[in-house]
Design an enzyme around this catalytic site. Structure first.
Site, PDB file in Angstrom:
ATOM      1  N   THR A 234       0.995  -1.199   0.075  1.00  0.00           N
ATOM      2  CA  THR A 234      -0.049  -0.099  -0.199  1.00  0.00           C
ATOM      3  C   THR A 234       0.858   1.194   0.020  1.00  0.00           C
ATOM      4  O   THR A 234       1.945   0.989  -0.128  1.00  0.00           O
ATOM      5  CB  THR A 234      -1.046   0.081   1.180  1.00  0.00           C
ATOM      6  OG1 THR A 234      -1.790   0.872   1.006  1.00  0.00           O
ATOM      7  CG2 THR A 234      -0.110   0.053   2.374  1.00  0.00           C
ATOM      8  N   ASN A 235       0.275   2.282   0.394  1.00  0.00           N
ATOM      9  CA  ASN A 235       1.060   3.446   0.415  1.00  0.00           C
ATOM     10  C   ASN A 235       0.847   4.412   1.750  1.00  0.00           C
ATOM     11  O   ASN A 235      -0.347   3.964   2.409  1.00  0.00           O
ATOM     12  CB  ASN A 235       0.981   4.452  -1.050  1.00  0.00           C
ATOM     13  CG  ASN A 235      -0.394   4.656  -1.123  1.00  0.00           C
ATOM     14  OD1 ASN A 235      -1.110   5.424  -0.415  1.00  0.00           O
ATOM     15  ND2 ASN A 235      -1.180   3.990  -2.330  1.00  0.00           N
ATOM     16  N   ARG A 236       0.995   5.537   1.589  1.00  0.00           N
ATOM     17  CA  ARG A 236       1.037   6.474   2.964  1.00  0.00           C
ATOM     18  C   ARG A 236      -0.413   7.032   2.995  1.00  0.00           C
ATOM     19  O   ARG A 236      -0.437   7.983   3.752  1.00  0.00           O
ATOM     20  CB  ARG A 236       2.270   7.458   3.110  1.00  0.00           C
ATOM     21  CG  ARG A 236       3.479   6.772   3.388  1.00  0.00           C
ATOM     22  CD  ARG A 236       4.686   7.685   3.630  1.00  0.00           C
ATOM     23  NE  ARG A 236       5.703   7.163   3.673  1.00  0.00           N
ATOM     24  CZ  ARG A 236       6.263   6.648   4.953  1.00  0.00           C
ATOM     25  NH1 ARG A 236       5.542   6.496   6.038  1.00  0.00           N
ATOM     26  NH2 ARG A 236       7.508   5.897   4.900  1.00  0.00           N
ATOM     27  N   SER A 237      -0.952   7.030   2.056  1.00  0.00           N
ATOM     28  CA  SER A 237      -2.284   8.032   2.101  1.00  0.00           C
ATOM     29  C   SER A 237      -3.118   7.530   3.228  1.00  0.00           C
ATOM     30  O   SER A 237      -3.458   6.318   3.333  1.00  0.00           O
ATOM     31  CB  SER A 237      -3.049   7.892   0.496  1.00  0.00           C
ATOM     32  OG  SER A 237      -4.311   8.432   0.683  1.00  0.00           O
ATOM     33  N   ALA A 300      -5.042   7.706  -3.717  1.00  0.00           N
ATOM     34  CA  ALA A 300      -3.613   7.126  -4.062  1.00  0.00           C
ATOM     35  C   ALA A 300      -3.846   5.818  -4.684  1.00  0.00           C
ATOM     36  O   ALA A 300      -3.669   4.688  -3.565  1.00  0.00           O
ATOM     37  CB  ALA A 300      -2.663   7.452  -2.895  1.00  0.00           C
TER      38      ALA A 300
END
Ligand code: CTP
Length: 427
Positions: A234-237, A300
């Protein structure tokens, strides 16, 4: 929704305490749904003054509105004790809602014709007006109806657009009046915005209500792409900015669908669709965009996902897995290719370098109207913060800088840029 304190029945002069709404009903089969609008508004603490056109009574009886409204139904400039009922209604009204608004009613209102109590009241008021068109698809698509609505919109009249569905006579198409719950939600949002603006307590007082009836689709959060049943990429959003956009759009009167991966609080009044992967988000966004006037891709979305998702947990003893990635589809670019005329498309670009260059390139490549760029390497900006600082690039070359502010204020700044584009010719 709390829209004020209820006063004794029929006390129109106490309108300062209880919101006073004129409910105009013109002659369409959807008049039966106006009964529900009337009942729900009264239940919400609104003083409802029903005004029917003569021909509306062919579809629904005035006795029904007499029984459910807050004061007797009126139909004529001549049948009230007061010699000038239209002026009384026009002055007392905090808002006038016309549901259904037929093609004929819209034409008379746009032309300033005042030949019955309803049209006379519409012309005699300074209160905000919300019209809820209802008619057969052929009529709804007729250029004269479109022109009349454009005229009314340009004068500040709010519109709750009709929906697709079953029409009188069994036909299916666009033109069916919006559901009473949506109309009531729009009325209450406008009343709330009005009282907030009067009390000067809302930071968005100047903008509240300006998205009434507009259908806004927002995506939020980082997608999660499974490796196995317990791991994902995943990502930091955090989804905070997307949720803030959805909340601001609801506050401004829009009908909002929020497609999210995030566990952030759900904006009250928005329909929320939970998704997890880029693929799920793509399916929902492409389907729901067909009914949206505005689409905001604040999510994101992962650009890559594991090519193979292992269906049992990977164990250390099995060694380091050989992760092979494949590209996901670009949802925003696809929305850009498929978009309907007049639909407004907004993208977000979280960058760490060459912010404006990259954002402008994405604006063009994805065919959007607005690209909201932020430099996530700056302090207090972007991922998981409650604040953001953005630059909004327009397809028309305009650039708006929004300095560090709460994400709710950034959301309003984005919607301020969206509003003038709604219904335009698109990027
Ligand atoms: N976006 C999308 N689908 C993707 C990737 C991005 O819809 N598969 C959307 C995002 O929601 C955002 C915009 O495209 O509104 C820009 O996303 P961003 O990640 O900044 O750009 P990318 O196209 O992924 O390009 P890059 O990774 O090179 O920065």
């Amino acid at each position: 929704m709390d829209v004020g304190q209820v006063t004794p029945e029929g006390s129109g002069d106490d309108k300062g305490v209880q919101p006073f709404v004129v409910l105009g009903v013109s002659a369409g089969i959807a008049a039966y749904k106006a009964v529900e609008v009337c009942r729900r508004l009264v239940d919400a603490g609104v003083h409802v003054a029903p005004v029917l056109t003569e021909r509306a009574t062919r579809f629904v009886g005035r006795a029904t509105f007499d029984a459910l409204g807050s004061e007797p139904t009126q139909m004529s400039v001549w049948d009230e004790a007061s010699p000038i009922p239209h002026t009384r209604l026009g002055q007392l009204a905090d808002l006038i809602v016309v549901a259904p608004a037929t093609a004929d009613l819209l034409a008379r209102y746009a032309a300033g014709i005042a030949d019955d109590l309803l049209t006379t009241t519409l012309v005699a008021t300074a209160a905000p007006v919300l019209v809820c068109p209802a008619m057969h698809t052929e009529m709804w698509e007729h250029p004269s109806v479109r022109d009349n609505l454009d005229t009314l919109r340009s004068r500040g009249v709010f519109v709750v657009p009709p929906e697709d569905g079953r029409l009188a006579g069994g036909d299916v198409g666009s033109g069916r009046m919006a559901e009473p719950s949506n109309i009531v939600a729009a009325v209450l949002a406008m009343l709330e915005a009005r009282s907030a603006s009067t009390a000067n307590t809302a930071s968005t007082a100047g903008t509240a209500g300006d998205l009434t009836g507009v259908r806004v689709l927002v995506s939020a959060g980082g997608t999660r792409e499974a490796i196995d049943p317990v791991r994902f990429i995943t990502n930091r959003s955090s989804g905070k900015q997307g949720h803030a956009v959805a909340a601001a759009a609801v506050r401004r009167g829009a009908q909002v669908v929020l497609v999210t991966t995030s566990s952030q609080p759900r904006p009250p009044g928005a329909e929320v669709v939970d998704v997890e992967t880029a693929e799920e988000m793509e399916q929902v966004m492409l389907a729901r965009a067909q009914d949206a006037d505005v689409v905001v891709m604040a999510a994101a979305v992962a650009d890559f996902r594991p090519k193979v998702v292992v269906d049992t947990k990977l164990h250390k003893a099995d060694g380091i897995p050989d992760l092979v990635l494949e590209a996901t589809n670009d949802i925003l670019a696809e929305l850009g290719r498929r978009r309907r005329p007049g639909q407004v498309l907004v993208g977000f670009a979280a960058e760490t370098d060459d912010v404006s260059e990259r954002a402008r390139a994405k604006l063009v490549a994805k065919g959007v109207d607005l690209m909201v760029a932020n430099d996530v390497s700056a302090p207090q900006v972007g991922f998981d913060h409650d604040t953001n600082a953005v630059t909004i690039f327009g397809a028309d070359g305009t650039v708006t800088s929004v300095p560090l502010a709460a994400k709710s204020l950034v959301a309003d700044a984005v919607l301020d840029r969206v509003c003038p584009l709604i219904g335009g010719s698109g990027a």
